[in-house]
Design a protein around this motif. Structure first.
Motif, PDB file in Angstrom:
ATOM      1  N   ALA A   9      86.637  11.478  31.349  1.00 60.34           N
ATOM      2  CA  ALA A   9      85.366  11.419  30.609  1.00 60.34           C
ATOM      3  C   ALA A   9      85.711  11.083  29.161  1.00 60.34           C
ATOM      4  O   ALA A   9      86.675  11.620  28.607  1.00 60.34           O
ATOM      5  N   VAL A  10      84.956  10.171  28.574  1.00 56.03           N
ATOM      6  CA  VAL A  10      85.152   9.832  27.159  1.00 56.03           C
ATOM      7  C   VAL A  10      83.939  10.328  26.391  1.00 56.03           C
ATOM      8  O   VAL A  10      82.796  10.118  26.821  1.00 56.03           O
ATOM      9  N   ASN A  84      83.648  16.242  38.339  1.00 55.53           N
ATOM     10  CA  ASN A  84      85.000  16.677  38.673  1.00 55.53           C
ATOM     11  C   ASN A  84      86.050  16.104  37.712  1.00 55.53           C
ATOM     12  O   ASN A  84      87.093  15.579  38.144  1.00 55.53           O
ATOM     13  N   ILE A  85      85.759  16.204  36.446  1.00 51.55           N
ATOM     14  CA  ILE A  85      86.593  15.550  35.424  1.00 51.55           C
ATOM     15  C   ILE A  85      87.952  16.230  35.271  1.00 51.55           C
ATOM     16  O   ILE A  85      88.057  17.454  35.214  1.00 51.55           O
ATOM     17  N   ASP A  86      89.008  15.400  35.205  1.00 49.71           N
ATOM     18  CA  ASP A  86      90.364  15.922  34.982  1.00 49.71           C
ATOM     19  C   ASP A  86      90.702  15.965  33.495  1.00 49.71           C
ATOM     20  O   ASP A  86      91.264  16.937  33.017  1.00 49.71           O
ATOM     21  N   TYR A  87      90.400  14.868  32.792  1.00 51.22           N
ATOM     22  CA  TYR A  87      90.749  14.793  31.370  1.00 51.22           C
ATOM     23  C   TYR A  87      89.577  14.295  30.537  1.00 51.22           C
ATOM     24  O   TYR A  87      88.813  13.427  30.975  1.00 51.22           O
ATOM     25  N   ILE A  88      89.495  14.844  29.324  1.00 51.58           N
ATOM     26  CA  ILE A  88      88.452  14.444  28.378  1.00 51.58           C
ATOM     27  C   ILE A  88      89.125  13.748  27.197  1.00 51.58           C
ATOM     28  O   ILE A  88      90.075  14.283  26.615  1.00 51.58           O
ATOM     29  N   ILE A  89      88.613  12.583  26.846  1.00 53.75           N
ATOM     30  CA  ILE A  89      89.143  11.838  25.693  1.00 53.75           C
ATOM     31  C   ILE A  89      88.077  11.814  24.612  1.00 53.75           C
ATOM     32  O   ILE A  89      86.992  11.248  24.813  1.00 53.75           O
ATOM     33  N   LEU A  90      88.365  12.442  23.489  1.00 51.79           N
ATOM     34  CA  LEU A  90      87.439  12.384  22.362  1.00 51.79           C
ATOM     35  C   LEU A  90      87.788  11.143  21.560  1.00 51.79           C
ATOM     36  O   LEU A  90      88.873  11.044  20.982  1.00 51.79           O
ATOM     37  N   ALA A  91      86.884  10.173  21.566  1.00 48.99           N
ATOM     38  CA  ALA A  91      87.156   8.912  20.871  1.00 48.99           C
ATOM     39  C   ALA A  91      86.022   8.671  19.879  1.00 48.99           C
ATOM     40  O   ALA A  91      85.074   7.945  20.159  1.00 48.99           O
ATOM     41  N   SER A  99      83.628  26.255  22.399  1.00 49.68           N
ATOM     42  CA  SER A  99      84.905  26.891  22.751  1.00 49.68           C
ATOM     43  C   SER A  99      85.047  27.136  24.256  1.00 49.68           C
ATOM     44  O   SER A  99      86.164  27.080  24.784  1.00 49.68           O
ATOM     45  N   GLU A 100      83.935  27.354  24.963  1.00 52.36           N
ATOM     46  CA  GLU A 100      84.041  27.525  26.423  1.00 52.36           C
ATOM     47  C   GLU A 100      84.570  26.252  27.088  1.00 52.36           C
ATOM     48  O   GLU A 100      85.291  26.317  28.083  1.00 52.36           O
ATOM     49  N   VAL A 101      84.169  25.125  26.552  1.00 50.21           N
ATOM     50  CA  VAL A 101      84.644  23.852  27.113  1.00 50.21           C
ATOM     51  C   VAL A 101      86.140  23.703  26.809  1.00 50.21           C
ATOM     52  O   VAL A 101      86.929  23.303  27.669  1.00 50.21           O
ATOM     53  N   ILE A 102      86.524  24.068  25.607  1.00 46.27           N
ATOM     54  CA  ILE A 102      87.950  23.973  25.238  1.00 46.27           C
ATOM     55  C   ILE A 102      88.787  24.893  26.129  1.00 46.27           C
ATOM     56  O   ILE A 102      89.848  24.500  26.619  1.00 46.27           O
ATOM     57  N   ARG A 108      93.696  19.653  28.492  1.00 47.75           N
ATOM     58  CA  ARG A 108      93.107  18.508  29.202  1.00 47.75           C
ATOM     59  C   ARG A 108      92.112  17.751  28.326  1.00 47.75           C
ATOM     60  O   ARG A 108      91.365  16.916  28.813  1.00 47.75           O
ATOM     61  N   ILE A 109      92.093  18.083  27.029  1.00 43.39           N
ATOM     62  CA  ILE A 109      91.229  17.352  26.086  1.00 43.39           C
ATOM     63  C   ILE A 109      92.117  16.770  24.995  1.00 43.39           C
ATOM     64  O   ILE A 109      92.904  17.493  24.370  1.00 43.39           O
ATOM     65  N   ILE A 110      91.995  15.457  24.771  1.00 41.83           N
ATOM     66  CA  ILE A 110      92.748  14.843  23.680  1.00 41.83           C
ATOM     67  C   ILE A 110      91.774  14.219  22.675  1.00 41.83           C
ATOM     68  O   ILE A 110      90.650  13.860  23.015  1.00 41.83           O
ATOM     69  N   ASN A 111      92.255  14.120  21.435  1.00 42.75           N
ATOM     70  CA  ASN A 111      91.440  13.534  20.366  1.00 42.75           C
ATOM     71  C   ASN A 111      92.275  12.503  19.627  1.00 42.75           C
ATOM     72  O   ASN A 111      93.487  12.656  19.494  1.00 42.75           O
ATOM     73  N   ILE A 112      91.594  11.474  19.128  1.00 44.48           N
ATOM     74  CA  ILE A 112      92.282  10.502  18.280  1.00 44.48           C
ATOM     75  C   ILE A 112      91.755  10.643  16.864  1.00 44.48           C
ATOM     76  O   ILE A 112      90.544  10.701  16.632  1.00 44.48           O
TER      77      ILE A 112
END
Ligand code: GRF
Length: 210
Positions: A9-10, A84-91, A99-102, A108-112
């Motif tokens: 998910a982006v 059923n998301i595995d990874y979240i990309i914050l773009a 914080s519950e999502v974190i 499994r969450i990355i940010n650029i």
């Protein structure tokens, strides 16, 4: 689609050039992942049109539309679970992730971020402001950082950084463009490593097993 491909998910708030670049990379390379959901914090984000062009499902989740943080958080978690998301990309996502999502998506969450963290990060440090601040302090170089997301803005373990020189004649806009070009180079690489399970964390330090 390979059933084992990672489901990505982006999250965006604006133009979505990083989203587009990752999607193009996935379409043109053998990546063990697929963007299946785009979440925007704004109704007018150009990225929504881009998702439509690629046939990627999208939705708008704006905090202002919810009575409280719990219902906002639940909406986000429900969407992520539904896909059923595995990874979240914050773009370019300009809102704080609840914080519950974190917690649910830890590691499994990355940010650029368009600077060399821990410099020029933190609340309010986004977009052109970052580049203005870099020029104001007379830095000779800046760059790009991709990091895991934790509860503090721009604080999580660093996955990859790329230096970018600052030129004497730079304006914030010129510098932003030079940095963005490097963002577009390293984000798809990190996504590929992530989908290939090549990114490991030991004692809060990230190791990429290339
Ligand atoms: C990028 O500079 C990214 O580093 C930052 O927000 C910007 C998003 O740009 N977090 P785009 O929407 O991908 O074009």
């Amino acid at each position: 689609m390979n059933a084992n491909k990672k489901k990505l998910a982006v999250f965006v708030s604006g133009t979505g050039t990083n989203f587009e670049t990752v999607q193009e990379f996935i379409l043109n390379n053998n990546v063990n992942g697929k963007i299946i959901l785009l979440i925007s914090s704004r109704q007018d984000a150009l990225a929504l049109k881009k998702a439509e062009k690629y046939g990627i499902d999208s939705c708008v989740i704006q905090q202002e539309d919810y009575d409280n943080i719990e219902s906002y958080t639940n909406e986000m978690l429900n969407k992520l679970e539904q896909y059923n998301i595995d990874y979240i990309i914050l773009a370019g996502f300009l809102k704080k992730i609840p914080s519950e999502v974190i917690k649910t998506y830890k590691w499994r969450i990355i940010n650029i971020h368009p600077a060399l963290l821990p410099k020029f990060g933190g609340k309010g440090m986004y977009g052109i402001r970052v580049h203005e601040a870099v020029l104001k302090t007379g830095e000779k170089e800046t760059g790009v950082t991709i990091h895991f997301v934790d509860e503090i803005y721009d604080n999580g373990a660093i996955i990859m950084q790329q230096r970018v020189p600052v030129q004497p004649a730079d304006t914030p806009e010129v510098l932003q463009k030079r940095v963005l070009a490097q963002e577009h180079k390293i984000l798809p690489r990190v996504v590929q490593f992530l989908c290939d399970d090549k990114i490991k964390v030991q004692d809060n330090r990230v190791i990429i097993e290339e």
